[in-house]
Design an enzyme around this catalytic site. Structure first.
Site: not given
Length: 394
Positions: A183, A135, A164-165, A141, A331, A185-186
């Site tokens: 993760d 993403d 994730e970032e 995020d 996740e 800020l899902d």
């Protein structure tokens, strides 16, 4: 990250209200006493004179939080799970970061930070993805990621954080005993629409046998541990209430943030996924009540993985994303760990999630989460996974 999942639930008449526990609002005895001693006249507060009849002060009842609800910090200490000092310190710093994120996403000034850039087209298409296929980061995020990283650094208990970032894991300390995957800020692209968001995390022991390797290599290998090796996992739901749900291997428990004290207090102890009383063919079958158990399921889609999963833990049903969309490391593994300790199971439609050995940090796969009965029946169908994904780029 903005997750995508399809949910099946039992009809509302089958919800189990007993699984919910609310913390009553706290009222300071000092403030109560002061209010009893005041009367209102012409808009002003005036103290009652001693000419009035003596007031009998009732014996104050115990605080519902201090006496009947463990706080998160009490739970991870000897009063609850007794996880050991190192993990208790880590969880203390992690919950502090999540309180800061909760305040951030609730702020009226975050709308511009959370809004999807105009060149992304506002959807799930190519414009919203980075070159690595993840993403495309939004400011919230990044801010959330930095908050968590800072807290983990301050804890002194974390060797590496994989997020994730970040394209690669971040090595924090040679002496930290734990590895954290997260993760931050899902569902962040939902903030502008006030849809719930969340943080997902998993905690592993650092693999001391890799300490001799170069930093980048040992950071990567520590982050790619199988879900079977998780020592703790959890999520934080940022919604009408802020709820931290965690398992340290002895059940799954949810704590609600009490804003009057600033503490997470235990409101949902020992969560169990409601058993089933009772992709197209599977969905059609269970929605019609023609599955192995005669109960009709309805469909619901919040478009926030943490919110969808939390509702399933409380009310039952199935969370499903049949596409190669959700990430195994930070996740699928943490949520599967949580649901297994709540009596359910995570699957990719064929295989138990926690049995996979990750091969890369941002590895994707289909994800199904629900009761044991639901997962067994779901896996009995062919072609549950949707490997071809028309009209939707991930």
């Amino acid at each position: 990250m903005a997750s995508s999942a399809f949910l099946l639930y039992p009809p509302p008449g089958h919800l189990n209200p007993s699984s919910l526990s609310l913390v009553p609002p706290l009222t300071s005895p000092a403030i109560r006493s002061l209010c009893h001693g005041l009367s209102i006249s012409n808009g002003c507060a005036m103290r009652r004179t001693q000419l009035l009849s003596p007031r009998v002060v009732p014996k104050t009842s115990p605080s519902p939080v201090s006496e009947r609800h463990l706080t998160l910090l009490e739970y991870v200490a000897k009063g609850g799970a007794d996880v050991g000092d190192d993990l208790a310190v880590l969880l203390t710093h992690l919950q502090y970061a999540c309180k800061r994120i909760a305040a951030l996403v609730a702020s009226p000034f975050n709308a511009d930070d959370g809004r999807i850039p105009e060149d992304s087209g506002g959807g799930e298409g190519i414009g919203s993805l980075s070159s690595s296929g993840r993403d495309k980061p939004k400011p919230l995020d990044i801010i959330s990621n930095d908050m968590i990283l800072a807290s983990l650094r301050n804890s002194g208990k974390v060797a590496v954080m994989a997020s994730e970032e970040d394209d690669i894991p971040v090595w924090i300390s040679d002496h930290g005993p734990f590895v954290v995957v997260v993760d931050p800020l899902d569902g962040s692209r939902n903030i502008d629409a006030s849809i719930p968001t969340g943080t997902i995390f998993g905690i592993y022991n650092r693999l001391a046998e890799l300490d001799h390797l170069p930093v980048e290599e040992k950071a990567q290998l520590n982050s790619l541990q199988s879900g079977n090796r998780l020592v703790a996992a959890g999520y934080v739901l940022y919604s009408s209430a802020t709820i931290l749900c965690i398992s340290v291997g002895s059940g799954t428990h949810a704590f609600t943030l009490d804003h009057s004290t600033g503490e997470f207090v235990l409101t949902h102890p020992s969560i169990q996924v409601p058993p089933r009383d009772g992709l197209r063919q599977y969905i059609d079958t269970v929605r019609q009540g023609k599955g192995q158990f005669p109960k009709k399921y309805s469909a619901r889609y919040i478009c926030s993985l943490v919110a969808d999963f939390h509702r399933t833990l409380v009310y039952g049903g199935v969370v499903m994303n049949p596409r190669d969309h959700l990430r195994l490391v930070y996740e699928a593994n943490p949520l599967s760990f949580l649901i297994e300790h709540a009596g359910g199971r995570g699957s990719d439609g064929k295989t138990r999630i926690l049995s996979f050995q990750p091969v890369e940090l941002h590895q994707r796969l289909p994800l199904f989460l629900g009761s044991i009965d639901d997962m067994n029946e779901l896996e009995s169908y062919d072609s549950i996974q949707q490997k071809i994904n028309p009209g939707y780029d991930v």
